[in-house]
Write an enzyme that holds these catalytic residues in place. Sequence first.
Site, PDB file in Angstrom:
ATOM      1  N   LYS A 126       0.868  -1.187   0.000  1.00  0.00           N
ATOM      2  CA  LYS A 126       0.000   0.000   0.000  1.00  0.00           C
ATOM      3  C   LYS A 126       0.897   1.227   0.000  1.00  0.00           C
ATOM      4  CE  LYS A 126      -4.370   1.271   0.214  1.00  0.00           C
ATOM      5  NZ  LYS A 126      -5.576   0.610  -0.320  1.00  0.00           N
ATOM      6  N   ASP A 166      -7.081   4.449  -4.655  1.00  0.00           N
ATOM      7  CA  ASP A 166      -7.689   4.328  -3.321  1.00  0.00           C
ATOM      8  C   ASP A 166      -8.322   5.696  -3.046  1.00  0.00           C
ATOM      9  OD1 ASP A 166      -7.866   2.497  -0.848  1.00  0.00           O
ATOM     10  OD2 ASP A 166      -7.185   4.352   0.048  1.00  0.00           O
TER      11      ASP A 166
HETATM   12  P1  NDP Z   1     -13.000   7.882  -2.741  1.00  0.00           P
HETATM   13  O1  NDP Z   1     -11.951   8.909  -2.510  1.00  0.00           O
HETATM   14  O2  NDP Z   1     -13.534   7.708  -4.104  1.00  0.00           O
HETATM   15  O3  NDP Z   1     -14.246   8.158  -1.772  1.00  0.00           O
HETATM   16  C1  NDP Z   1     -14.111   8.200  -0.403  1.00  0.00           C
HETATM   17  C2  NDP Z   1     -15.411   8.672   0.204  1.00  0.00           C
HETATM   18  O4  NDP Z   1     -15.331   8.602   1.613  1.00  0.00           O
HETATM   19  C3  NDP Z   1     -15.736  10.115  -0.144  1.00  0.00           C
HETATM   20  O5  NDP Z   1     -17.118  10.259  -0.188  1.00  0.00           O
HETATM   21  C4  NDP Z   1     -15.123  10.866   1.029  1.00  0.00           C
HETATM   22  O6  NDP Z   1     -15.726  12.111   1.262  1.00  0.00           O
HETATM   23  C5  NDP Z   1     -15.392   9.918   2.176  1.00  0.00           C
HETATM   24  N1  NDP Z   1     -14.340  10.061   3.189  1.00  0.00           N
HETATM   25  C6  NDP Z   1     -13.001   9.943   3.025  1.00  0.00           C
HETATM   26  N2  NDP Z   1     -12.352  10.168   4.167  1.00  0.00           N
HETATM   27  C7  NDP Z   1     -13.300  10.444   5.075  1.00  0.00           C
HETATM   28  C8  NDP Z   1     -13.267  10.750   6.443  1.00  0.00           C
HETATM   29  N3  NDP Z   1     -12.101  10.833   7.115  1.00  0.00           N
HETATM   30  N4  NDP Z   1     -14.453  10.942   7.063  1.00  0.00           N
HETATM   31  C9  NDP Z   1     -15.626  10.850   6.387  1.00  0.00           C
HETATM   32  N5  NDP Z   1     -15.712  10.572   5.088  1.00  0.00           N
HETATM   33  C10 NDP Z   1     -14.581  10.366   4.447  1.00  0.00           C
HETATM   34  O7  NDP Z   1     -12.417   6.519  -2.175  1.00  0.00           O
HETATM   35  P2  NDP Z   1     -12.889   5.031  -2.468  1.00  0.00           P
HETATM   36  O8  NDP Z   1     -14.351   4.988  -2.659  1.00  0.00           O
HETATM   37  O9  NDP Z   1     -11.991   4.480  -3.503  1.00  0.00           O
HETATM   38  O10 NDP Z   1     -12.479   4.312  -1.104  1.00  0.00           O
HETATM   39  C11 NDP Z   1     -13.369   4.224   0.006  1.00  0.00           C
HETATM   40  C12 NDP Z   1     -12.898   3.131   0.942  1.00  0.00           C
HETATM   41  O11 NDP Z   1     -12.868   1.874   0.238  1.00  0.00           O
HETATM   42  C13 NDP Z   1     -11.483   3.294   1.509  1.00  0.00           C
HETATM   43  O12 NDP Z   1     -11.440   2.717   2.794  1.00  0.00           O
HETATM   44  C14 NDP Z   1     -10.637   2.455   0.566  1.00  0.00           C
HETATM   45  O13 NDP Z   1      -9.430   2.031   1.166  1.00  0.00           O
HETATM   46  C15 NDP Z   1     -11.579   1.293   0.332  1.00  0.00           C
HETATM   47  N6  NDP Z   1     -11.326   0.514  -0.861  1.00  0.00           N
HETATM   48  C16 NDP Z   1     -11.296   1.087  -2.109  1.00  0.00           C
HETATM   49  C17 NDP Z   1     -11.089   0.316  -3.219  1.00  0.00           C
HETATM   50  C18 NDP Z   1     -11.158   0.872  -4.605  1.00  0.00           C
HETATM   51  O14 NDP Z   1     -11.112   0.076  -5.545  1.00  0.00           O
HETATM   52  N7  NDP Z   1     -11.296   2.172  -4.787  1.00  0.00           N
HETATM   53  C19 NDP Z   1     -10.801  -1.138  -3.105  1.00  0.00           C
HETATM   54  C20 NDP Z   1     -10.960  -1.658  -1.765  1.00  0.00           C
HETATM   55  C21 NDP Z   1     -11.175  -0.848  -0.705  1.00  0.00           C
HETATM   56  P3  NDP Z   1     -15.210  13.433   0.502  1.00  0.00           P
HETATM   57  O15 NDP Z   1     -15.864  13.384  -0.836  1.00  0.00           O
HETATM   58  O16 NDP Z   1     -15.667  14.538   1.373  1.00  0.00           O
HETATM   59  O17 NDP Z   1     -13.725  13.310   0.433  1.00  0.00           O
END
Ligand code: NDP
Length: 443
Positions: A126, A166
């Site tokens: 990572k 991510d």
């Molecule tokens: P994105 O950046 O596309 O979206 C993240 C979302 O979560 C946004 O809506 C963001 O809000 C919100 N968010 C982020 N940090 C916080 C926080 N500290 N408090 C509240 N809301 C928060 O990321 P992903 O959708 O890609 O990833 C989401 C999760 O899934 C993570 O844990 C990631 O590690 C996991 N994941 C992702 C994969 C992938 O293929 N993308 C694969 C496997 C796991 P805002 O818009 O305000 O930033």
Amino acid sequence: MGYVDEVLEKVILKNPAEPEFHQAVKEVLESLRPVVEANEEKYRKEAILERLVEPDRQVIFRVPWVDDNGQMQVNRGFRVQFNNAIGPYKGGLRLHPSVNLGIIKFLGFEQVFKNSLTSLPIGGGKGGSDFDPKGKSDREVMAFCQSFMTELYKYIGKDTDVPAGDIGTGAREIGYLFGQYKRITGLYEGVLTGKGLSYGGSLARTEATGYGLLYFTKEMLACNGIDIAGKTVVVSGAGNVATYAIQKAQQMGAKVVTCSDSNGWVYDPDGIDVDALIEIKQVKRARLTEYKNYRPNSEYHEGKGVWTVKCDIALPCATQNELNLDDAKALVANGVIAVAEGANMPTTLEATQYLQANKVLFAPGKASNAGGVATSALEMSQNSERLSWTFDEVDAKLQGIMVNIFHNLDNAAKKYGYEGNYVVGANIAGFEKVVDAMLAQGV
Ligand code: NDP
């Protein structure tokens, strides 16, 4: 003191100020107790647990770049290569101000087991940076990505370490990173996944984590005699995982009534409008306050609150530790049947235990969100054979993988007398394959 407790103590001592890493290691090692106790002498002699919790390599570097005002900015970059016993390191790059070494290590550690569960030949790693793409111009994001890759390229390659997206790293960032890698090395190779379709990306990679989460959840429910159609679902997050989880849940006949971002959350009694969500978050890169303009019947609330909404299924898809004990209590009081993690470690240990104690079906992220990395591995396969598969081909493979993951961990849980405990099942199933490969390869 037992072997597991000894190693847990050492991890805390040797890695101070890394609470998320401690939490991830504790969750995994606690649930491995039955296997470790059955093989204690051998594992101790081989120092299997000590080797598992110590990354192969941790790289930390300076990322200087110039903003639109001509001001030099400095961020910190990370790549943790955790374990490559079963394949090249594979895992995303997180761009978020909260990123630090402990967060990257927890994610890398989890990734080892997740990647093992997919049954594909990928090890765990990572990376990321405390850079915040939010509010930056495209040029600033490009300047950061180019500087980041100018250091990172030394440590990655199509057969050694293949990063992906991510939080904060989407198609735009992957494009800039890939361009810089190619420019420095002169190599056109599948060194990153999540690439655009015009330059080696895979169809269905964008949707894969969210879709995979639903394929897994549907199978878990079906094996417990429950049909997902007609169920009410709450989702947190509004990013890549959340968006496509909502879309697939709706295609399966469920009704999704919430989503959220880091400022607030939306309740839409008629079901979230995915097209509106995509336009707000992906096209305009705006906040969820805008959602009401598309759906006047919906409500927007500042802060946190998704878990207070009555539902059958809860899908945390935002970030780590976003669902705590109080949230778990609210969900149980409202009659939740299943919680499946789309994000990595979104549920605290206490919340997980409370949900399980109250007979809620609980799917740990390392299993239920593995569809993203699995499809990344399919992207690597397509790059290697220089072919592109159709959306339906990739999607069908993804479905098969997710169903298979569920049965792998269900069987592992049953084998050790923990039927229905999918956390134990996922950790044991992931662990057994990695350890087998580590033992076979020697010290
Ligand atoms: P994105 O950046 O596309 O979206 C993240 C979302 O979560 C946004 O809506 C963001 O809000 C919100 N968010 C982020 N940090 C916080 C926080 N500290 N408090 C509240 N809301 C928060 O990321 P992903 O959708 O890609 O990833 C989401 C999760 O899934 C993570 O844990 C990631 O590690 C996991 N994941 C992702 C994969 C992938 O293929 N993308 C694969 C496997 C796991 P805002 O818009 O305000 O930033």
